[in-house]
Design a protein around this motif. Structure first.
Motif, PDB file in Angstrom:
ATOM      1  N   ILE A  10      -1.964  25.463  23.127  1.00  0.00           N
ATOM      2  CA  ILE A  10      -3.036  25.182  22.175  1.00  0.00           C
ATOM      3  C   ILE A  10      -2.875  26.053  20.923  1.00  0.00           C
ATOM      4  CG2 ILE A  10      -4.651  24.503  24.004  1.00  0.00           C
ATOM      5  CD1 ILE A  10      -6.034  27.273  23.535  1.00  0.00           C
ATOM      6  N   ASP A  11      -1.641  26.431  20.610  1.00  0.00           N
ATOM      7  CA  ASP A  11      -1.402  27.394  19.532  1.00  0.00           C
ATOM      8  C   ASP A  11      -1.714  26.854  18.145  1.00  0.00           C
ATOM      9  OD1 ASP A  11       0.107  29.899  20.832  1.00  0.00           O
ATOM     10  OD2 ASP A  11       0.727  28.076  21.864  1.00  0.00           O
ATOM     11  N   HIS A  12      -1.759  25.555  17.965  1.00  0.00           N
ATOM     12  CA  HIS A  12      -2.101  24.965  16.676  1.00  0.00           C
ATOM     13  C   HIS A  12      -3.368  24.136  16.812  1.00  0.00           C
ATOM     14  CE1 HIS A  12      -1.907  22.838  12.867  1.00  0.00           C
ATOM     15  NE2 HIS A  12      -0.899  23.615  12.494  1.00  0.00           N
ATOM     16  N   GLY A  13      -4.188  24.155  15.764  1.00  0.00           N
ATOM     17  CA  GLY A  13      -5.463  23.456  15.805  1.00  0.00           C
ATOM     18  C   GLY A  13      -5.375  21.949  15.926  1.00  0.00           C
ATOM     19  N   HIS A  14      -4.203  21.369  15.747  1.00  0.00           N
ATOM     20  CA  HIS A  14      -4.075  19.923  15.913  1.00  0.00           C
ATOM     21  C   HIS A  14      -4.399  19.474  17.333  1.00  0.00           C
ATOM     22  CE1 HIS A  14      -1.224  19.494  12.218  1.00  0.00           C
ATOM     23  NE2 HIS A  14      -2.488  19.417  11.877  1.00  0.00           N
ATOM     24  N   ILE A  15      -4.401  20.394  18.283  1.00  0.00           N
ATOM     25  CA  ILE A  15      -4.711  20.012  19.662  1.00  0.00           C
ATOM     26  C   ILE A  15      -6.116  19.445  19.774  1.00  0.00           C
ATOM     27  CG2 ILE A  15      -5.552  22.308  20.333  1.00  0.00           C
ATOM     28  CD1 ILE A  15      -3.558  19.773  22.502  1.00  0.00           C
ATOM     29  N   PHE A  16      -7.011  19.859  18.899  1.00  0.00           N
ATOM     30  CA  PHE A  16      -8.387  19.360  18.965  1.00  0.00           C
ATOM     31  C   PHE A  16      -8.432  17.861  18.683  1.00  0.00           C
ATOM     32  CE2 PHE A  16      -8.806  23.889  18.187  1.00  0.00           C
ATOM     33  CZ  PHE A  16      -9.822  24.242  19.064  1.00  0.00           C
ATOM     34  N   VAL A  39      -4.918  31.834  18.707  1.00  0.00           N
ATOM     35  CA  VAL A  39      -6.049  32.007  17.800  1.00  0.00           C
ATOM     36  C   VAL A  39      -7.084  30.897  17.976  1.00  0.00           C
ATOM     37  CG1 VAL A  39      -4.696  33.265  16.091  1.00  0.00           C
ATOM     38  CG2 VAL A  39      -4.840  30.776  15.944  1.00  0.00           C
ATOM     39  N   THR A  40      -6.682  29.804  18.595  1.00  0.00           N
ATOM     40  CA  THR A  40      -7.585  28.671  18.798  1.00  0.00           C
ATOM     41  C   THR A  40      -8.400  28.770  20.084  1.00  0.00           C
ATOM     42  OG1 THR A  40      -5.833  27.487  19.957  1.00  0.00           O
ATOM     43  CG2 THR A  40      -6.008  27.114  17.583  1.00  0.00           C
ATOM     44  N   GLU A  41      -8.130  29.767  20.925  1.00  0.00           N
ATOM     45  CA  GLU A  41      -8.652  29.733  22.300  1.00  0.00           C
ATOM     46  C   GLU A  41     -10.175  29.733  22.367  1.00  0.00           C
ATOM     47  OE1 GLU A  41      -7.975  31.760  26.681  1.00  0.00           O
ATOM     48  OE2 GLU A  41      -6.498  32.026  25.086  1.00  0.00           O
ATOM     49  N   LEU A 160      -4.961  33.100   5.785  1.00  0.00           N
ATOM     50  CA  LEU A 160      -4.135  34.129   6.419  1.00  0.00           C
ATOM     51  C   LEU A 160      -4.845  34.874   7.540  1.00  0.00           C
ATOM     52  CD1 LEU A 160      -2.309  35.604   3.314  1.00  0.00           C
ATOM     53  CD2 LEU A 160      -1.531  33.848   4.902  1.00  0.00           C
ATOM     54  N   LYS A 161      -6.157  34.989   7.459  1.00  0.00           N
ATOM     55  CA  LYS A 161      -6.883  35.744   8.475  1.00  0.00           C
ATOM     56  C   LYS A 161      -6.816  35.081   9.855  1.00  0.00           C
ATOM     57  CE  LYS A 161     -10.177  37.948   5.310  1.00  0.00           C
ATOM     58  NZ  LYS A 161     -11.617  38.126   4.959  1.00  0.00           N
ATOM     59  N   THR A 162      -6.536  33.790   9.882  1.00  0.00           N
ATOM     60  CA  THR A 162      -6.504  33.078  11.162  1.00  0.00           C
ATOM     61  C   THR A 162      -5.085  32.717  11.592  1.00  0.00           C
ATOM     62  OG1 THR A 162      -6.767  30.897  10.110  1.00  0.00           O
ATOM     63  CG2 THR A 162      -8.782  32.099  10.684  1.00  0.00           C
ATOM     64  N   ARG A 163      -4.073  33.182  10.860  1.00  0.00           N
ATOM     65  CA  ARG A 163      -2.707  32.790  11.174  1.00  0.00           C
ATOM     66  C   ARG A 163      -2.062  33.770  12.145  1.00  0.00           C
ATOM     67  NH1 ARG A 163      -2.443  27.496   9.813  1.00  0.00           N
ATOM     68  NH2 ARG A 163      -3.197  27.180   7.694  1.00  0.00           N
ATOM     69  N   PRO A 164      -1.461  33.252  13.208  1.00  0.00           N
ATOM     70  CA  PRO A 164      -0.742  34.111  14.161  1.00  0.00           C
ATOM     71  C   PRO A 164       0.584  34.570  13.570  1.00  0.00           C
ATOM     72  CG  PRO A 164      -0.480  31.826  14.770  1.00  0.00           C
ATOM     73  CD  PRO A 164      -1.440  31.836  13.609  1.00  0.00           C
TER      74      PRO A 164
END
Length: 336
Positions: A10-16, A39-41, A160-164
């Motif tokens: 789930i590492d990228h928000g496209h999973i939603f 970051v999406t967890e 940038l604040k939300t980027r792994p």
């Protein structure tokens, strides 16, 4: 028709969007796995509270009721996970880019051919945008004649604040043309009716982050096929004043007219999405496409059940990723 899903990464928000759109077709999901902190967890758990997190993805692959696995892991890891899923008899929907190297793509091709499983990359800038569905219908009806050129613009906010950390490492995200450029290649091939193409020009740059040498904030490419030409620009320059993540646009030049899609906003006026502008011999109008259904997901469900290719052709998906990887390599000097 519906079936059970599993989530691996789930590492990228496209999973939603991937999971929610499949659930909207009646599919169920009970378990998910991710390789480490994502970051999406927190948002994922909040959005899908009934799903169980498992510590080993083999629990999902060993479930005989799971027919399809959704993968949005770190891009460099997606190929191995997809191969494991197909070897376990599961169909796969993977976030873009579906893989990051030609070696990974070759391995995916071999396993897909041998197992007969579906390997589909969710090119969300086509599959999750109602305006694109309307454009597909208009083009099929001959509203602008034959599409001979496309211009695809994919600007993004950096956030940038939300980027792994992997977001800044080329070998992990695949490079800007392999990653977000793959959306635009998909649309070029689809709308021009091309089964293959050549990369006539490709360029990538890092102009804003000298302290992050593995990052790329600008990319462009020129595509050429027997059916048409395409220009692609992707970047991470979107300013915070825009009310969404990027002013994504698609221009379709036809022999008898043109279409412009302003997918995610329409600047200079109150925020509105899914705007289509059509000009031909007798029309000059704006079409609000927000109510248009998305055909990819119901077709994919039918494909899983019927072993067909109505959502997107398997060969098309392979070609998109082959061109995306080739464009990235050309831009970085390999085979230029």
């Amino acid at each position: 028709m519906s079936f059970k899903l599993g989530v691996m990464g789930i590492d990228h928000g496209h999973i939603f969007g991937m999971l929610a759109n499949m659930q909207a077709q009646g599919c169920t999901c009970a378990q998910w796995w991710t390789s480490g902190p994502a970051v999406t967890e927190a948002k994922f758990v909040e959005t899908f509270p009934d799903l169980e997190k498992v510590s080993d993805y083999r629990v999902i692959l060993d479930d005989p009721d799971v027919k399809m696995v959704l993968i949005s892991a770190i891009p460099v890891d997606r190929a191995a996970l997809a191969i494991a899923a197909m070897e376990a008899g599961k169909d796969v929907m993977v976030d873009k880019p579906g893989c990051t190297t030609l070696e990974q793509l070759a391995a995916i091709r071999e396993v897909q051919a041998r197992t007969g499983r579906i390997w589909t990359v969710n090119f969300s800038e086509r599959f999750e945008v109602p305006a694109v569905a309307v454009a597909e219908r208009l083009v099929a009806e001959g509203a602008i004649g034959r599409v001979i050129q496309t211009v695809g613009l994919g600007p993004h906010k950096q956030n940038l604040k939300t980027r792994p950390e992997w977001f800044f490492e080329t070998e992990k995200f695949g490079g800007i043309l392999c990653d977000i450029g793959s959306h635009q290649i998909d649309q070029f091939l689809h709308f021009t009716g091309s089964t293959t193409a050549t990369v006539a020009h490709a360029l990538v740059e890092n102009t804003t982050m000298p302290d992050r040498p593995g990052f790329q904030d600008f990319g462009e490419m020129v595509l050429r096929s027997a059916q048409g030409h395409g220009y692609v620009r992707v970047d991470w320059f979107t300013p915070n004043g825009l009310p969404t993540w990027g002013d994504g646009r698609l221009f379709l030049q036809g022999t008898e007219g043109f279409i412009e899609l302003r997918k995610y906003t329409d600047i200079g006026q109150p925020h509105r999405t899914n705007n289509l502008y059509l000009v031909n011999g007798c029309e000059n109008r704006h079409i609000d496409c927000t109510a248009e259904p998305l055909p990819y997901f119901p077709r994919l469900v039918a494909d899983v059940e019927n072993r067909t290719e109505t959502a997107v052709g398997q060969a098309h998906t392979f070609t998109v990723m082959e061109l995306a990887i080739a464009a990235q390599a050309k831009a970085m000097g390999a085979g230029a």
